[in-house]
Design a protein around this motif. Structure first.
Motif, mmCIF file in Angstrom:
data_model
loop_
_atom_site.group_PDB
_atom_site.id
_atom_site.type_symbol
_atom_site.label_atom_id
_atom_site.label_comp_id
_atom_site.label_asym_id
_atom_site.label_seq_id
_atom_site.Cartn_x
_atom_site.Cartn_y
_atom_site.Cartn_z
ATOM 1 N N GLY A 1 12.999 31.423 -31.803
ATOM 2 C CA GLY A 1 11.734 30.845 -31.301
ATOM 3 C C GLY A 1 10.501 31.548 -31.816
ATOM 4 O O GLY A 1 9.396 31.341 -31.311
ATOM 5 N N LYS A 2 10.680 32.402 -32.835
ATOM 6 C CA LYS A 2 9.524 33.115 -33.404
ATOM 7 C C LYS A 2 8.777 32.261 -34.417
ATOM 8 O O LYS A 2 7.653 32.585 -34.798
ATOM 9 N N ALA A 3 9.416 31.183 -34.877
ATOM 10 C CA ALA A 3 8.791 30.330 -35.899
ATOM 11 C C ALA A 3 7.541 29.648 -35.346
ATOM 12 O O ALA A 3 7.495 29.268 -34.176
ATOM 13 N N LYS A 4 6.523 29.553 -36.205
ATOM 14 C CA LYS A 4 5.258 28.919 -35.789
ATOM 15 C C LYS A 4 5.305 27.420 -36.073
ATOM 16 O O LYS A 4 4.584 26.648 -35.450
ATOM 17 N N ALA A 5 6.112 27.027 -37.075
ATOM 18 C CA ALA A 5 6.182 25.604 -37.434
ATOM 19 C C ALA A 5 7.501 25.333 -38.139
ATOM 20 O O ALA A 5 8.162 26.261 -38.617
ATOM 21 N N ILE A 6 7.851 24.054 -38.178
ATOM 22 C CA ILE A 6 9.068 23.663 -38.901
ATOM 23 C C ILE A 6 8.725 22.473 -39.799
ATOM 24 O O ILE A 6 8.044 21.540 -39.355
ATOM 25 N N ARG A 7 9.161 22.557 -41.041
ATOM 26 C CA ARG A 7 8.867 21.450 -41.974
ATOM 27 C C ARG A 7 9.749 20.258 -41.616
ATOM 28 O O ARG A 7 10.892 20.425 -41.153
ATOM 29 N N PHE A 8 9.216 19.053 -41.859
ATOM 30 C CA PHE A 8 10.010 17.844 -41.617
ATOM 31 C C PHE A 8 11.295 17.860 -42.460
ATOM 32 O O PHE A 8 12.342 17.424 -42.001
ATOM 33 N N SER A 9 11.158 18.402 -43.693
ATOM 34 C CA SER A 9 12.336 18.426 -44.582
ATOM 35 C C SER A 9 13.438 19.307 -43.997
ATOM 36 O O SER A 9 14.620 18.960 -44.064
ATOM 37 N N THR A 10 13.033 20.448 -43.394
ATOM 38 C CA THR A 10 14.017 21.347 -42.772
ATOM 39 C C THR A 10 14.652 20.665 -41.561
ATOM 40 O O THR A 10 15.886 20.700 -41.379
ATOM 41 N N LEU A 11 13.793 20.031 -40.753
ATOM 42 C CA LEU A 11 14.281 19.354 -39.550
ATOM 43 C C LEU A 11 15.259 18.234 -39.938
ATOM 44 O O LEU A 11 16.317 18.069 -39.311
ATOM 45 N N GLU A 12 14.885 17.521 -40.977
ATOM 46 C CA GLU A 12 15.735 16.418 -41.458
ATOM 47 C C GLU A 12 17.102 16.962 -41.904
ATOM 48 O O GLU A 12 18.145 16.391 -41.547
ATOM 49 N N ALA A 13 17.047 18.076 -42.653
ATOM 50 C CA ALA A 13 18.298 18.657 -43.150
ATOM 51 C C ALA A 13 19.173 19.146 -41.990
ATOM 52 O O ALA A 13 20.401 18.950 -42.019
ATOM 53 N N ILE A 14 18.550 19.753 -40.988
ATOM 54 C CA ILE A 14 19.320 20.241 -39.825
ATOM 55 C C ILE A 14 19.954 19.056 -39.091
ATOM 56 O O ILE A 14 21.150 19.080 -38.750
ATOM 57 N N CYS A 15 19.140 18.005 -38.838
ATOM 58 C CA CYS A 15 19.644 16.827 -38.113
ATOM 59 C C CYS A 15 20.791 16.178 -38.889
ATOM 60 O O CYS A 15 21.790 15.734 -38.292
ATOM 61 N N LYS A 16 20.639 16.138 -40.206
ATOM 62 C CA LYS A 16 21.682 15.519 -41.042
ATOM 63 C C LYS A 16 22.973 16.340 -40.952
ATOM 64 O O LYS A 16 24.062 15.784 -40.783
ATOM 65 N N GLU A 17 22.821 17.644 -41.021
ATOM 66 C CA GLU A 17 23.994 18.521 -41.052
ATOM 67 C C GLU A 17 24.690 18.567 -39.684
ATOM 68 O O GLU A 17 25.923 18.596 -39.609
ATOM 69 N N LEU A 18 23.877 18.565 -38.620
ATOM 70 C CA LEU A 18 24.475 18.669 -37.267
ATOM 71 C C LEU A 18 24.707 17.284 -36.642
ATOM 72 O O LEU A 18 25.190 17.218 -35.503
ATOM 73 N N ASP A 19 24.312 16.251 -37.357
ATOM 74 C CA ASP A 19 24.456 14.873 -36.892
ATOM 75 C C ASP A 19 23.837 14.709 -35.486
ATOM 76 O O ASP A 19 24.530 14.391 -34.503
ATOM 77 N N CYS A 20 22.566 14.988 -35.416
ATOM 78 C CA CYS A 20 21.868 14.901 -34.129
ATOM 79 C C CYS A 20 20.437 14.397 -34.338
ATOM 80 O O CYS A 20 20.042 14.116 -35.472
ATOM 81 N N GLN A 21 19.692 14.313 -33.253
ATOM 82 C CA GLN A 21 18.306 13.866 -33.292
ATOM 83 C C GLN A 21 17.380 15.095 -33.148
ATOM 84 O O GLN A 21 17.802 16.100 -32.571
ATOM 85 N N PRO A 22 16.127 14.979 -33.645
ATOM 86 C CA PRO A 22 15.189 16.117 -33.475
ATOM 87 C C PRO A 22 15.063 16.556 -32.017
ATOM 88 O O PRO A 22 14.925 17.756 -31.729
ATOM 89 N N ALA A 23 15.132 15.601 -31.093
ATOM 90 C CA ALA A 23 15.001 15.943 -29.669
ATOM 91 C C ALA A 23 16.152 16.816 -29.173
ATOM 92 O O ALA A 23 16.023 17.507 -28.150
ATOM 93 N N ASP A 24 17.289 16.757 -29.881
ATOM 94 C CA ASP A 24 18.417 17.619 -29.484
ATOM 95 C C ASP A 24 18.133 19.084 -29.838
ATOM 96 O O ASP A 24 18.701 19.990 -29.239
ATOM 97 N N ILE A 25 17.258 19.263 -30.820
ATOM 98 C CA ILE A 25 16.962 20.633 -31.291
ATOM 99 C C ILE A 25 15.682 21.179 -30.658
ATOM 100 O O ILE A 25 15.613 22.344 -30.284
#
Lengths: 166, 67
Positions: free
Chosen positions: B38-62
């Motif tokens: 939780g130290k991150a100040k921001a997250i790029r959409f590309s990173t979020l997209e990659a995480i959601c794709k890899e974990l097969d989830c929605q941004p709201a799950d993260i």
């Protein structure tokens, strides 16, 4: 990095020079061994007015010396390759404030001399010489340091945000 | 910060290790650790997209907003 080294060296030389100047202001000028100039006139008769101007100049000089000392500290931190260090911003801010205070007191001495000439000697002297020009440059530099300090602070925040963007 | 990152919960649900996820989405383990903590100040959409794709989830799950 070479620029920072040259900058630090120059500030060190300037500081040492100013220290010698300060010693001469304290010990030499009041005893008439050296000519002390107010409006480019040599002062041999130390009246209350001369002493007031001398003391105000001394205060102004001390503030300038402290300002340069703060700049010296900032330059020392610049050599550590971390230009975004918060200490550099702090030292620049302090240096800027002292330089501005110093020039404001100098303006005050000019104003006192101007009023004295106008009221006691009935002379209207409007002078724009190197002394005034130098004080204006010192004010501008002081203000620039204050602005630079704010810019550094903002840059540091942006850098932090950028570093913590995943 | 009011935004909570629930990445470790999702990782546990998918039984995936941080190291594997970091490699899959192309970021360093150190950066993934910053995100998880939780130290991150921001997250790029590309990173979020990659995480959601890899974990097969929605941004709201993260990401979660807490008052």
């Amino acid at each position: 990095m070479k620029k920072a080294i040259v900058f630090k060296t120059l500030i060190d030389i300037l500081f040492i020079g100013l220290c010698f100047g300060f010693l001469s202001l304290i010990f030499v000028a009041p005893f008439g061994l050296n000519m002390f100039a107010i409006e480019n006139k040599e002062i041999y008769d130390w009246s209350v007015f001369s002493w007031t101007i001398h003391l105000l100049s001394l205060v102004s000089y001390v503030l300038l010396l402290i300002g340069i000392k703060q700049l010296k500290k900032a330059a020392k931190h610049m050599l550590k390759k971390n230009l975004f260090a918060i200490k550099i911003s702090d030292f620049l801010r302090k240096s800027g404030k002292y330089l501005i205070f110093s020039s404001v007191i100098s303006y005050l001495t000019f104003l006192i001399v101007f009023i004295k000439n106008l009221t006691i000697e009935n002379k209207l002297n409007i002078i724009f010489d190197n002394n005034l020009l130098l004080q204006m440059i010192i004010t501008a530099v002081g203000l620039f340091f204050l602005i630079q300090s704010d810019v550094l602070r903002t840059a540091k925040q942006l850098k932090e945000e950028n570093d913590l963007t995943i | 910060m009011s935004i909570i990152v629930n990445l470790d919960i999702m990782l546990a649900k998918r039984k995936m290790k941080s190291k594997v996820l970091a490699k899959a989405i192309g970021i360093t383990e150190a950066n993934l650790s910053i995100l998880k903590s939780g130290k991150a100040k921001a997250i790029r959409f590309s990173t979020l997209e990659a995480i959601c794709k890899e974990l097969d989830c929605q941004p709201a799950d993260i990401l979660e907003y807490q008052n």
